[in-house]
Scaffold this active site. Structure first.
Site, PDB file in Angstrom:
ATOM      1  N   GLU A 166       0.813  -1.229   0.000  1.00 31.84           N
ATOM      2  CA  GLU A 166       0.000   0.000   0.000  1.00 31.84           C
ATOM      3  C   GLU A 166       0.839   1.268   0.000  1.00 31.84           C
ATOM      4  O   GLU A 166       0.860   2.016   0.993  1.00 31.84           O
ATOM      5  CB  GLU A 166      -0.952   0.011   1.196  1.00 31.84           C
ATOM      6  CG  GLU A 166      -1.952  -1.126   1.194  1.00 31.84           C
ATOM      7  CD  GLU A 166      -2.894  -1.105   2.393  1.00 31.84           C
ATOM      8  OE1 GLU A 166      -2.615  -0.374   3.360  1.00 31.84           O
ATOM      9  OE2 GLU A 166      -3.891  -1.824   2.360  1.00 31.84           O
ATOM     10  N   GLU A 354      -5.521  -8.525   0.859  1.00 30.47           N
ATOM     11  CA  GLU A 354      -6.149  -8.236   2.152  1.00 30.47           C
ATOM     12  C   GLU A 354      -7.622  -7.943   1.959  1.00 30.47           C
ATOM     13  O   GLU A 354      -8.007  -7.271   0.997  1.00 30.47           O
ATOM     14  CB  GLU A 354      -5.539  -6.997   2.845  1.00 30.47           C
ATOM     15  CG  GLU A 354      -4.199  -7.224   3.469  1.00 30.47           C
ATOM     16  CD  GLU A 354      -3.618  -5.959   4.097  1.00 30.47           C
ATOM     17  OE1 GLU A 354      -4.395  -5.097   4.561  1.00 30.47           O
ATOM     18  OE2 GLU A 354      -2.380  -5.842   4.096  1.00 30.47           O
TER      19      GLU A 354
HETATM   20  C1  FCB Z   1      -4.438  -2.083   5.775  1.00 27.08           C
HETATM   21  C2  FCB Z   1      -3.034  -2.417   6.244  1.00 27.08           C
HETATM   22  C3  FCB Z   1      -2.969  -3.458   7.306  1.00 27.08           C
HETATM   23  C4  FCB Z   1      -4.102  -3.356   8.281  1.00 27.08           C
HETATM   24  C5  FCB Z   1      -5.413  -3.200   7.573  1.00 27.08           C
HETATM   25  C6  FCB Z   1      -6.607  -3.124   8.490  1.00 27.08           C
HETATM   26  O1  FCB Z   1      -4.469  -0.840   5.173  1.00 27.08           O
HETATM   27  O2  FCB Z   1      -2.323  -2.930   5.171  1.00 27.08           O
HETATM   28  O3  FCB Z   1      -1.703  -3.378   7.910  1.00 27.08           O
HETATM   29  O4  FCB Z   1      -3.856  -2.361   9.184  1.00 27.08           O
HETATM   30  O5  FCB Z   1      -5.385  -2.060   6.760  1.00 27.08           O
END
Ligand code: FCB
Length: 450
Positions: A166, A354
């Site tokens: 990110e 994620e």
């Molecule tokens: C993302 C991050 C991760 C975590 C999630 C909830 O942006 O990559 O580390 O904090 O959010």
């Protein structure tokens, strides 16, 4: 009850990150990271929590690898704590730091879980921050040096590799709104930090190819969907701008080799200093990768307004949505749109790196966590993902955030994302209902929808 079957060999897994789980912030020669420094300044983190101990993964990795197996994971993403490996940022290798990751990789493999190594999940050595951090062009080369060391240590054990996690969160929260380390507040600096993070990504891809390391490599972006609040042209333009800032700026650079024209123009009109692009930078940034890493949590509903200078947008939280404990609207439809859009616009095979939800979980006296809301969140998002796959998107895998509750950056330990509950007082772990449900999903490769 219909059953949605996922493609054969679909990769089911989960993610976590070094700073959010390891603790042991001064162990075995590790130096201070920008997140150690940031947490130790009172007022930066909710409840003044720190990553000093976290869930003590540094010492409990063997037990945790067994839990990952119980969760049914085929893949577990971890990240590398840079100051454990190079306490001075570059040059002198700290063997004990590298040995730790050797032990972790071995423990995962012994449990039948493939490691996915993310090189940079935000914990820059503080000593490099003192040389300008991500505003310093040299930082990219230092990260490529770290990557080279890690590739050499694991030439064939790791099937999936990530470069930067990110870049937009790192650049914008770190350098624009100051919510994350190193806590700076200047938009032009945020764009420069982003540019150097992307250069680091390109250098790590080059180093990966040159090293002959086995596996596939990609970058992971944070990609919400953005919807205009109304059909009026100002709101449509505002939503496109917000998307341009968070999504297109990074995606176009990595997959098309250029920053979007409309955003460059907007920034110039608002007195923003664009990053100086040296010869070869965009070619480096857009080196071909093997997969498209996509993180999705929620969507934005955007109108024209005066917030978030220099973007001039207004973000509205719709009343007709349910929200997670993060205050994020639950938008599985946005997940579908995001996956389809990424596939349509960039055409590279996707891994969801994620997706997940925080809720205020409660541990019952007999060690259970009945987190039905989290299961419902996953079911809705996976049904949306399945629909995207049916509609032609090439999606190869799905990793939840997260295998364990962990340190949630500026919000400390208050919000829980895990499939496994962590009692931070005792460091006991308890697999939640969602963890058992996920294990069954991984085993069957099929989603039962209500
Ligand atoms: C993302 C991050 C991760 C975590 C999630 C909830 O942006 O990559 O580390 O904090 O959010």
């Amino acid at each position: 009850m219909p059953t949605l079957k996922f493609p054969d060999n679909f990769i089911w897994g989960a993610s976590c990150a070094a700073f959010q789980s390891e603790g042991a912030w001064q162990a075995d020669g590790k130096s201070e990271s920008i997140w150690d420094r940031f947490c130790h300044i009172p007022g930066n983190i909710l409840n003044n929590d720190t990553g000093d101990v976290a869930l003590d993964f540094y010492h409990r990795y063997a037990e945790d690898a067994r839990i990952m197996k119980e969760l049914g994971l085929r893949v577990q993403r971890i990240s590398i704590s840079w100051p454990r490996i190079f306490p001075e940022g570059s040059g002198r290798l700290n063997q004990k730091g590298l040995d730790f990751y050797r032990r972790v990789v071995d423990a995962l493999l012994e449990n039948g879980v493939d490691p996915f190594i993310m090189m940079y999940h935000w914990d820059l050595p503080q000593c490099l921050q003192e040389k300008g951090g991500w505003l310093n062009r040299d930082t990219a080369g230092y990260l490529a040096e770290l990557a080279g060391t890690i590739y050499e240590a694991f030439p064939k054990e790791v099937p999936l590799w990530g470069t930067i996690l990110e870049p937009q969160i790192c650049a914008y929260h770190g350098y624009w709104d100051g919510k994350h380390a190193p806590g700076m507040r200047d938009f032009s600096s945020a764009l420069l930090a982003g540019h150097n993070l992307l250069r680091a990504h390109g250098m790590m891809v080059d180093a990966f190819r040159a090293s002959g390391t086995k596996g596939e490599i990609g970058i992971t972006n944070y990609l919400p969907s953005h919807y205009p609040l109304t059909g009026c042209p100002e709101d449509i333009a505002a939503a496109r701008r917000w998307d341009g800032c968070w999504n297109r700026w990074f995606l176009d650079a990595v997959y098309k080799g250029r920053y979007p024209e409309d955003m460059q123009q907007w920034y110039l009109n608002h007195g923003i200093v664009l990053p100086r692009i040296h010869e070869g930078d965009m070619q480096l940034i857009s080196r071909p990768t093997d997969f498209f890493g996509l993180n999705y949590y929620y969507s934005y509903f955007i109108g024209h307004g005066q917030d978030r200078w220099p973007l001039e947008v207004n973000s509205v939280r719709p009343a007709d949505r349910e929200y997670t404990a993060m205050g994020w609207p639950i938008c599985p439809d946005g997940f579908y749109d995001c996956v389809m859009r990424c596939w349509r616009d960039y055409g590279k095979k996707i891994i969801i790196t994620e997706n997940g939800a925080a809720f205020y979980d409660e541990l019952t006296p007999d060690g259970q966590v009945h987190d039905a809301k989290r299961i419902d969140f996953y079911k809705k998002h996976l049904a949306a993902l399945h629909r995207a796959i049916e509609d032609g998107a090439d999606v190869r895998g799905y990793l939840t955030w997260s295998s364990f509750d962990n340190f949630e950056w500026a919000l400390g330990y208050d919000r829980r994302f895990g499939l496994t509950y962590v009692d931070y007082e005792t460091q006991q772990r308890y697999i939640k209902d969602s963890g058992r449900w996920y294990a069954e999903l991984c085993r069957s490769n099929a989603l039962e929808v209500d």
